[in-house]
Scaffold this motif. Structure first.
Motif, short mmCIF file in Angstrom:
data_model
loop_
_atom_site.label_atom_id
_atom_site.label_comp_id
_atom_site.label_asym_id
_atom_site.label_seq_id
_atom_site.Cartn_x
_atom_site.Cartn_y
_atom_site.Cartn_z
N GLY A 3 -15.84 -51.83 20.56
CA GLY A 3 -15.04 -52.14 21.73
C GLY A 3 -14.72 -50.88 22.51
N LEU A 4 -15.63 -49.94 22.46
CA LEU A 4 -15.32 -48.64 23.06
C LEU A 4 -15.55 -48.62 24.55
CD1 LEU A 4 -16.73 -46.55 20.21
CD2 LEU A 4 -14.44 -46.34 21.13
N ARG A 5 -16.33 -49.58 25.02
CA ARG A 5 -16.61 -49.55 26.46
C ARG A 5 -15.33 -49.80 27.23
NH1 ARG A 5 -22.28 -51.71 28.06
NH2 ARG A 5 -21.97 -49.98 29.44
N THR A 6 -14.44 -50.52 26.58
CA THR A 6 -13.16 -50.73 27.24
C THR A 6 -12.20 -49.60 26.90
OG1 THR A 6 -12.61 -52.10 25.35
CG2 THR A 6 -13.26 -53.24 27.34
N GLY A 7 -12.59 -48.78 25.98
CA GLY A 7 -11.75 -47.63 25.66
C GLY A 7 -10.80 -47.93 24.53
N THR A 281 -23.36 -42.01 15.50
CA THR A 281 -23.72 -43.25 14.81
C THR A 281 -24.16 -44.33 15.80
OG1 THR A 281 -21.36 -43.64 14.63
CG2 THR A 281 -22.48 -43.04 12.62
N LEU A 282 -23.53 -44.37 16.96
CA LEU A 282 -23.95 -45.36 17.95
C LEU A 282 -25.40 -45.09 18.37
CD1 LEU A 282 -20.73 -45.65 20.15
CD2 LEU A 282 -21.76 -47.46 18.79
N CYS A 283 -25.72 -43.84 18.57
CA CYS A 283 -27.09 -43.49 18.94
C CYS A 283 -28.08 -43.89 17.86
CB CYS A 283 -27.21 -41.99 19.21
SG CYS A 283 -26.55 -41.53 20.82
N VAL A 288 -27.27 -46.61 22.69
CA VAL A 288 -27.09 -45.38 23.46
C VAL A 288 -26.10 -45.58 24.61
CG1 VAL A 288 -28.30 -43.44 24.49
CG2 VAL A 288 -29.50 -44.95 22.95
N GLU A 289 -26.11 -46.79 25.17
CA GLU A 289 -25.19 -47.02 26.29
C GLU A 289 -23.74 -46.94 25.82
OE1 GLU A 289 -26.08 -50.54 28.48
OE2 GLU A 289 -28.07 -49.77 29.06
N ASP A 290 -23.49 -47.49 24.66
CA ASP A 290 -22.14 -47.39 24.09
C ASP A 290 -21.78 -45.92 23.85
OD1 ASP A 290 -21.45 -50.07 24.07
OD2 ASP A 290 -22.50 -50.42 22.17
N ALA A 291 -22.78 -45.18 23.39
CA ALA A 291 -22.56 -43.75 23.14
C ALA A 291 -22.19 -43.05 24.45
CB ALA A 291 -23.79 -43.12 22.53
N GLU A 292 -22.88 -43.41 25.52
CA GLU A 292 -22.56 -42.83 26.84
C GLU A 292 -21.12 -43.17 27.20
OE1 GLU A 292 -24.33 -40.98 28.98
OE2 GLU A 292 -26.46 -41.53 28.94
N GLY A 293 -20.74 -44.41 26.85
CA GLY A 293 -19.36 -44.85 27.11
C GLY A 293 -18.36 -43.97 26.37
N VAL A 308 -23.23 -30.53 20.11
CA VAL A 308 -23.51 -31.57 19.12
C VAL A 308 -23.52 -32.95 19.79
CG1 VAL A 308 -22.72 -32.62 16.97
CG2 VAL A 308 -22.51 -30.17 17.29
N THR A 309 -22.55 -33.17 20.68
CA THR A 309 -22.48 -34.45 21.38
C THR A 309 -23.81 -34.75 22.08
OG1 THR A 309 -20.30 -33.63 22.01
CG2 THR A 309 -20.94 -35.80 22.84
N TYR A 310 -24.25 -33.79 22.87
CA TYR A 310 -25.46 -34.03 23.65
C TYR A 310 -26.71 -34.05 22.78
CZ TYR A 310 -22.57 -33.74 27.77
OH TYR A 310 -21.62 -33.99 28.72
N SER A 311 -26.69 -33.30 21.69
CA SER A 311 -27.84 -33.33 20.79
C SER A 311 -28.01 -34.73 20.20
CB SER A 311 -27.69 -32.31 19.67
OG SER A 311 -27.64 -31.02 20.22
#
Length: 639
Positions: A3-7, A281-283, A288-293, A308-311
């Motif tokens: 539920g991270l897309r909503t924050g 873990t999302l990646c 990946v979209e959730d990860a972008e979120g 590390v985030t971007y890697s």
DNA sequence: GTAGGGTTAG
């Protein structure tokens, strides 16, 4: 999902507090000494020179502070070098100095020199203390010399060479965890507690993290609760990060999400690591979209994504095959002032290689070198794998030589990749001569290498060579494992040499290596091909007795199914009876690795027409399952 | 007044 897309819903006040606190930092973080102002090595070296020439000479304290400043910048070798320079100048030093320098030796995996320094200290009448010994203990553990570390630790305690404390115990616990001896680590935790060296949150974090890494998250959670409720120790962000990672790795998203909320409710706020765990873990799960979120969210929260985030994000896009996006992420990093590491580049390289986009991989490889980064063994392994995959074995071999000339030491993976690559590209002779060249190399004792070669040699018709490699294992003092036997038996079966297959099958048991379900299936297939029904029946009976089930491998299912199909066909029966015979006591749902699937689905799928099997076996549904469960652990029960 | 332990990347 999370539920991270909503924050994650954080109260505004908390958000305000966390941003304002970072603004205030400079106000409160005044350097305590001039040494804390030093941010680069050059300044430190200049200051050192000046201090050595000063009259009267600077105090030991000042020198220690300088050495520590250099150490904090991770210039460990320089720190050691400076200490060596102090010696002829007769600059005094004390136990603090020695401890700082020993720590530097340990951090660069030269613990032996640390011990030498201990002796040097003795010569100058400097008595080591618990700091000295903990540092050395840590050094041994860093070098994976846990057994030696344990002996050292026991000696220190037994001979009362120093007053141990919580850090020393925690360090030893870390060592035990590092080699997966969680039980012993827990025992030591209890022992230290009993002796009155109160374990703190770091001690608990070490074990909690280890349990999570070993995917025994439930035990980790138990220990966590024990720490919080029985011991009244407040968890830190590190504790939560370990648990969240453990839960995410097992796809227990709901609990991970709950844990996130819980930590915030407890006033422990997610840091860059927490967000990175989620991104990673999302990646890996392909989200990946959730990860972008999550990345957007972390930026909103004032936590800057790091390398590390971007890697991880690059890894995620590569996994999806979205190489353009992966490349864009890499480029955007530089724009943000983040310097990609060799790991970042290797991820992208891996993406290109897996997609067989070797030209782009080669270009990237050149780019890495141009940037002044040094490809490591992983980079080379990735590149080698890519080249072999598309059949460019000559280029691969050239790169393999190049890596050695660049002083990058091939590891087990490298040899596996090269030998397998050569075999797969019909270059078995090359593989064999490389193997001989490896000589007494440590990797020679790596059993997988033999498995590859036996397979490779036999596939290209060199049965005698395969046989010899197997026989020679003994000369090398290597005991074949079940996998090796399986491969060799498989070779005999493929060649129709059922006599030799059977002989080996009997021999392995005699030599204390019990056949597993793969062995049975391999040999079973051999006999099925030869239609030796007597042997088939015997083997099936044995398997049943041993409780081998379908879940061991896909291969095993095919074995059973082919056999049953044959029997069914001959007897023209619906096959229910035979099916029960084969599957009877097995559970319907079985686990291979972390993937769960229904045997019944597979059977219907494989049997195709579903004529003779549309009912899943029902007996003893859960007997096999317990096998996969971790051993029970009740830390609370001991108190 | 100076020293030691815990969490991410193939």
């Amino acid at each position: 999902m999370l539920g991270l897309r909503t924050g994650i819903c954080l109260p505004q006040t908390i958000l305000a507090r966390s941003t304002s606190s970072s603004n205030c930092q400079s106000q409160y973080n005044h350097p305590r000494s001039m040494f804390e102002k030093i941010t680069n090595l050059d300044d430190a070296l200049i200051l050192f020179d000046e201090m050595t020439q000063r009259q009267p000479l600077s105090s030991v304290l000042k020198f220690n502070q300088l050495l520590q400043a250099v150490t904090k910048m991770k210039h460990f070798a320089s720190s050691i070098e400076l200490f060596k320079q102090m010696n002829p100048l007769c600059i005094p030093f004390n136990v603090y100095t020695i401890n700082i320098v020993i720590n530097c030796c340990c951090k660069i995996y030269r613990t032996n020199e640390g011990f030498a320094l201990l002796g040097y200290g003795f010569k100058h009448a400097i008595e080591p203390n618990v700091f000295t010994f903990s540092t050395l203990l840590n050094g041994l553990i860093l070098e994976d010399k846990v057994l030696i570390a344990e002996r050292f630790f026991k000696k220190l305690i037994k001979e009362e060479l120093c007053d141990p404390n919580v850090i020393m115990y925690s360090t030893m616990i870390k060592g035990l965890c590092k080699c997966g001896i969680n039980d012993k680590a827990l025992a030591l935790l209890r022992l230290m507690d009993k002796k009155g060296y109160k374990p703190n949150v770091v001690t608990y974090n070490t074990i909690i993290d280890s349990l999570c890494k070993d995917e025994i998250v439930d035990d980790a959670l138990k220990l966590f609760k024990h720490m919080v409720f029985d011991k009244n120790i407040r968890p830190t962000v590190v504790t939560y990060n370990s648990l969240i990672r453990g839960l995410c790795n097992l796809c227990r998203w709901d609990e991970a999400s709950k844990m996130l909320k819980e930590m915030e409710a407890e006033g422990v706020f997610p840091d860059v690591w927490t967000f990175n765990i989620l991104v990673d873990t999302l990646c890996k799960e392909g989200k990946v979209e959730d990860a972008e979120g999550v990345i957007k969210l972390m930026i909103q929260r004032g936590k800057d994504p790091d390398v590390v985030t971007y890697s991880s994000l690059i890894d995620g896009y590569c996994l999806q095959g979205e190489m353009r996006k992966a490349r864009e992420v890499l480029d955007s990093m530089e724009f943000r002032g983040l310097i990609p590491t060799i790991v970042t580049y290797s991820s992208l390289l891996n993406g290109y290689c897996k997609k067989s986009r070797i030209e782009e991989a080669m270009n990237l490889f050149q780019e890495i070198i141009k940037k002044g980064l040094k490809p490591n063994v992983i980079t080379y392994n990735t590149m080698l794998q890519g080249l072999f995959l598309i059949g460019r074995y000559k280029d691969a071999y050239k790169l393999f030589s190049e890596m050695r000339s660049q002083n990058v030491i091939p590891d087990r993976c490298t040899y596996t990749i090269v030998l397998e690559g050569l075999c797969n590209n019909n270059q078995v002779d090359e593989a064999l001569s490389l193997f001989r060249l490896m000589g007494d190399n440590k990797l020679n004792s790596y059993i997988n290498v033999y498995i590859i070669l036996i397979n490779g040699a036999s596939k290209s018709g060199k049965l005698d060579i395969a046989r010899n490699i197997f026989k020679n294992l003994n000369d090398k003092g290597l005991e074949p494992n079940v996998q090796t036997y399986n491969v060799m038996i498989g070779v005999f079966c493929r060649e129709g040499l059922m006599g030799e297959a059977k002989e080996l099958f009997i021999e392995m048991e005699k030599r204390g290596c019990s056949p597993d379900s793969v062995t049975y299936c391999v040999i079973l297939q051999g006999f099925i091909k030869k239609e030796e029904h007597g042997m088939i029946e015997t083997l099936l009976k044995e398997m049943e007795d041993k409780g081998f089930s379908l879940d061991a491998s896909t291969l095993s299912m095919r074995c059973y199914i082919n056999y049953i199909r044959k029997v069914n066909y001959k007897r023209r029966l619906p096959g229910q009876e035979e099916t029960r015979k084969a599957f009877g006591y097995h559970s319907d749902s079985t686990i291979i690795g972390s993937h769960q699937f229904k045997v019944s689905n597979v059977i219907t799928k494989v049997s195709g027409d579903g004529l003779w099997l549309n009912e899943a076996p029902t007996e003893d549904q859960n007997t096999k399952r317990s096998h996969f469960q971790p051993p029970p652990y009740h830390p609370v029960a001991d108190h």
